[in-house]
Design an enzyme around this catalytic site. Structure first.
Site, PDB file in Angstrom:
ATOM      1  N   ASP A   1      13.678 -16.700  12.905  1.00 51.34           N
ATOM      2  CA  ASP A   1      12.951 -18.061  12.274  1.00 51.34           C
ATOM      3  C   ASP A   1      14.190 -19.317  12.171  1.00 51.34           C
ATOM      4  O   ASP A   1      14.922 -19.256  12.243  1.00 51.34           O
ATOM      5  CB  ASP A   1      12.422 -17.365  10.571  1.00 51.34           C
TER       6      ASP A   1
ATOM      7  N   ASN B   1      18.194 -14.226  11.093  1.00 54.71           N
ATOM      8  CA  ASN B   1      16.864 -14.575  11.723  1.00 54.71           C
ATOM      9  C   ASN B   1      17.002 -15.524  12.469  1.00 54.71           C
ATOM     10  O   ASN B   1      17.596 -16.172  13.076  1.00 54.71           O
ATOM     11  CB  ASN B   1      16.720 -15.072  10.957  1.00 54.71           C
TER      12      ASN B   1
ATOM     13  N   LEU C   1      16.649  -5.340  -1.622  1.00 52.22           N
ATOM     14  CA  LEU C   1      16.049  -3.852  -2.223  1.00 52.22           C
ATOM     15  C   LEU C   1      16.147  -2.535  -2.792  1.00 52.22           C
ATOM     16  O   LEU C   1      16.934  -2.174  -4.246  1.00 52.22           O
ATOM     17  CB  LEU C   1      14.470  -4.132  -1.631  1.00 52.22           C
TER      18      LEU C   1
ATOM     19  N   TYR D   1       7.597 -12.970  21.880  1.00 50.14           N
ATOM     20  CA  TYR D   1       7.804 -14.054  21.554  1.00 50.14           C
ATOM     21  C   TYR D   1       6.842 -15.198  20.852  1.00 50.14           C
ATOM     22  O   TYR D   1       7.594 -16.080  20.574  1.00 50.14           O
ATOM     23  CB  TYR D   1       9.291 -14.402  21.923  1.00 50.14           C
TER      24      TYR D   1
ATOM     25  N   HIS E   1      21.724 -14.471  16.619  1.00 47.25           N
ATOM     26  CA  HIS E   1      20.955 -13.733  17.371  1.00 47.25           C
ATOM     27  C   HIS E   1      19.510 -14.795  18.155  1.00 47.25           C
ATOM     28  O   HIS E   1      18.706 -14.183  18.946  1.00 47.25           O
ATOM     29  CB  HIS E   1      20.361 -12.421  16.536  1.00 47.25           C
TER      30      HIS E   1
HETATM   31  P1  NAD Z   1      15.412  -5.290   8.976  1.00 52.92           P
HETATM   32  O1  NAD Z   1      14.363  -5.216   8.976  1.00 52.92           O
HETATM   33  O2  NAD Z   1      16.775  -4.290   9.348  1.00 52.92           O
HETATM   34  O3  NAD Z   1      16.238  -4.898   7.318  1.00 52.92           O
HETATM   35  C1  NAD Z   1      15.771  -5.848   6.530  1.00 52.92           C
HETATM   36  C2  NAD Z   1      16.508  -5.432   4.908  1.00 52.92           C
HETATM   37  O4  NAD Z   1      16.086  -6.227   3.670  1.00 52.92           O
HETATM   38  C3  NAD Z   1      16.223  -3.944   4.553  1.00 52.92           C
HETATM   39  O5  NAD Z   1      17.867  -3.477   4.185  1.00 52.92           O
HETATM   40  C4  NAD Z   1      15.668  -4.393   3.311  1.00 52.92           C
HETATM   41  O6  NAD Z   1      15.124  -2.834   2.396  1.00 52.92           O
HETATM   42  C5  NAD Z   1      16.051  -5.628   3.033  1.00 52.92           C
HETATM   43  N1  NAD Z   1      14.186  -6.551   2.157  1.00 52.92           N
HETATM   44  C6  NAD Z   1      13.209  -6.439   2.434  1.00 52.92           C
HETATM   45  N2  NAD Z   1      12.160  -7.449   1.836  1.00 52.92           N
HETATM   46  C7  NAD Z   1      13.564  -7.708   0.904  1.00 52.92           C
HETATM   47  C8  NAD Z   1      13.232  -8.905  -0.093  1.00 52.92           C
HETATM   48  N3  NAD Z   1      12.146  -9.261  -0.154  1.00 52.92           N
HETATM   49  N4  NAD Z   1      14.767  -9.457  -0.989  1.00 52.92           N
HETATM   50  C9  NAD Z   1      16.345  -8.501  -1.142  1.00 52.92           C
HETATM   51  N5  NAD Z   1      16.000  -7.571   0.628  1.00 52.92           N
HETATM   52  C10 NAD Z   1      14.908  -7.275   1.066  1.00 52.92           C
HETATM   53  O7  NAD Z   1      16.920  -6.296   8.727  1.00 52.92           O
HETATM   54  P2  NAD Z   1      17.817  -7.200   9.198  1.00 52.92           P
HETATM   55  O8  NAD Z   1      19.110  -6.170   8.894  1.00 52.92           O
HETATM   56  O9  NAD Z   1      18.149  -8.344   9.544  1.00 52.92           O
HETATM   57  O10 NAD Z   1      18.088  -6.309  10.673  1.00 52.92           O
HETATM   58  C11 NAD Z   1      16.878  -6.157  12.244  1.00 52.92           C
HETATM   59  C12 NAD Z   1      16.860  -7.377  13.760  1.00 52.92           C
HETATM   60  O11 NAD Z   1      15.963  -7.379  14.048  1.00 52.92           O
HETATM   61  C13 NAD Z   1      17.951  -8.925  12.916  1.00 52.92           C
HETATM   62  O12 NAD Z   1      18.503  -9.155  13.868  1.00 52.92           O
HETATM   63  C14 NAD Z   1      17.030  -9.774  13.121  1.00 52.92           C
HETATM   64  O13 NAD Z   1      17.761 -11.180  14.260  1.00 52.92           O
HETATM   65  C15 NAD Z   1      15.601  -9.427  13.870  1.00 52.92           C
HETATM   66  N6  NAD Z   1      14.412  -9.692  12.778  1.00 52.92           N
HETATM   67  C16 NAD Z   1      14.759 -10.819  12.985  1.00 52.92           C
HETATM   68  C17 NAD Z   1      13.650 -11.645  11.669  1.00 52.92           C
HETATM   69  C18 NAD Z   1      13.634 -12.899  11.000  1.00 52.92           C
HETATM   70  O14 NAD Z   1      13.855 -13.618  11.930  1.00 52.92           O
HETATM   71  N7  NAD Z   1      12.483 -13.126  10.215  1.00 52.92           N
HETATM   72  C19 NAD Z   1      11.959 -10.693  11.207  1.00 52.92           C
HETATM   73  C20 NAD Z   1      12.492  -9.087  12.187  1.00 52.92           C
HETATM   74  C21 NAD Z   1      13.763  -8.934  12.861  1.00 52.92           C
END
Ligand code: NAD
Length: 242
Positions: A96, A94, A204, A54, A111
């Site tokens: 972030d 997220n 997407l 982390y 989360h």
């Molecule tokens: P996921 O990674 O399971 O799914 C991401 C989704 O976003 C996919 O369905 C994909 O098709 C879609 N996607 C990708 N790029 C896109 C775009 N440009 N526009 C629209 N859609 C797009 O993510 P989730 O459902 O949030 O679950 C993952 C878990 O992991 C969450 O609970 C989260 O806490 C954690 N996580 C957080 C971060 C972050 O904080 N940025 C990053 C990775 C994972």
């Protein structure tokens, strides 16, 4: 006009800011096993490794900026109530801080947050920007009992009562960039729809729970969501574009 708009965001909204989604081949998550870095059992097995994971993610946020999709949501939150009344609430999975950087006032981080730390001894949660380790002291109770303030698999997400209340009362529910795999967030649409909300997903491609939504708008959120927010701010409603 909508009286209550609720938006749920997932890793996809931050993908265009350069933060890897959960299941990307190049992401941090791919280099580590989820059960080792995203469960309490994994933390108990190797606290040093989990802190380091982390810390790396927190450091990687330093050069990341919100993209047009984050900015559009901050604009919606500010301008929709001024123009049409009602409320706009943002729930994010997220960890972030890009919604805050975009200007969102109080995103509900169900989360947890990378920029926060949790003390296992006294339960304090507070803003935290540095690296943490097994020897880091809690600023409140001074015990060396800090853990990342992240809701791991098997743990109860934060703010569930508030979220449930928002879902049952909203009339527009939008899910952005979430795969519909991680519960309870994957079930939010189903609840909102049962309670009468129009539900739209932005992704997407169709998510695992696409059939729960009234319709989906597919493509990059930086394009599709920006367009939808423009329409909401212009007309007060969202026309069916499926
Ligand atoms: P996921 O990674 O399971 O799914 C991401 C989704 O976003 C996919 O369905 C994909 O098709 C879609 N996607 C990708 N790029 C896109 C775009 N440009 N526009 C629209 N859609 C797009 O993510 P989730 O459902 O949030 O679950 C993952 C878990 O992991 C969450 O609970 C989260 O806490 C954690 N996580 C957080 C971060 C972050 O904080 N940025 C990053 C990775 C994972």
């Amino acid at each position: 006009m909508y009286k209550s708009i609720v938006i749920l965001t997932g890793a996809g909204i931050s993908a265009e800011s350069g933060i890897p989604v959960f299941r990307s081949e190049t992401g941090l998550w791919e280099q580590e096993k989820v059960e080792e870095v995203a469960t309490y059992e994994g933390f108990m097995r190797d606290k040093t490794k989990v802190h380091a994971f982390y810390n790396k993610m927190r450091t990687s946020l330093k050069d990341k900026k919100p993209n047009p999709a984050h900015l559009a949501l901050a604009k919606l939150e500010k301008e929709y109530p001024q123009k049409f009344g009602g409320s706009v609430s943002l729930i994010t999975q997220n960890i972030d801080n890009l919604h805050e950087m975009a200007g969102s006032e109080a995103p509900i981080h169900m989360h947890g947050e990378l920029m926060s730390i949790l003390c296992e001894h006294c339960g304090a949660r507070y803003s935290y920007q540095e690296d943490s380790s097994v020897v880091s002291e809690c600023a409140m109770c001074h015990h060396k009992a800090l853990r990342p303030d992240i809701v791991w698999f098997g743990e109860m997400p934060y703010h569930m009562d508030e979220i449930q209340d928002l879902l049952v009362k909203c009339d527009l529910f939008m899910a952005v960039g979430t795969s519909g795999v991680v519960y309870p967030a994957a079930g939010f649409c189903s609840l909102a729809r049962q309670c009468g909300a129009t539900c739209v997903e932005f992704n997407l491609e169709k998510s695992q729970v696409a059939s729960d939504f009234n319709y989906g708008i597919y493509g990059k959120a930086s394009v599709t969501l920006v367009k939808a927010v423009d329409e909401l701010l212009e007309k007060g409603t969202l026309s069916h574009q499926a």
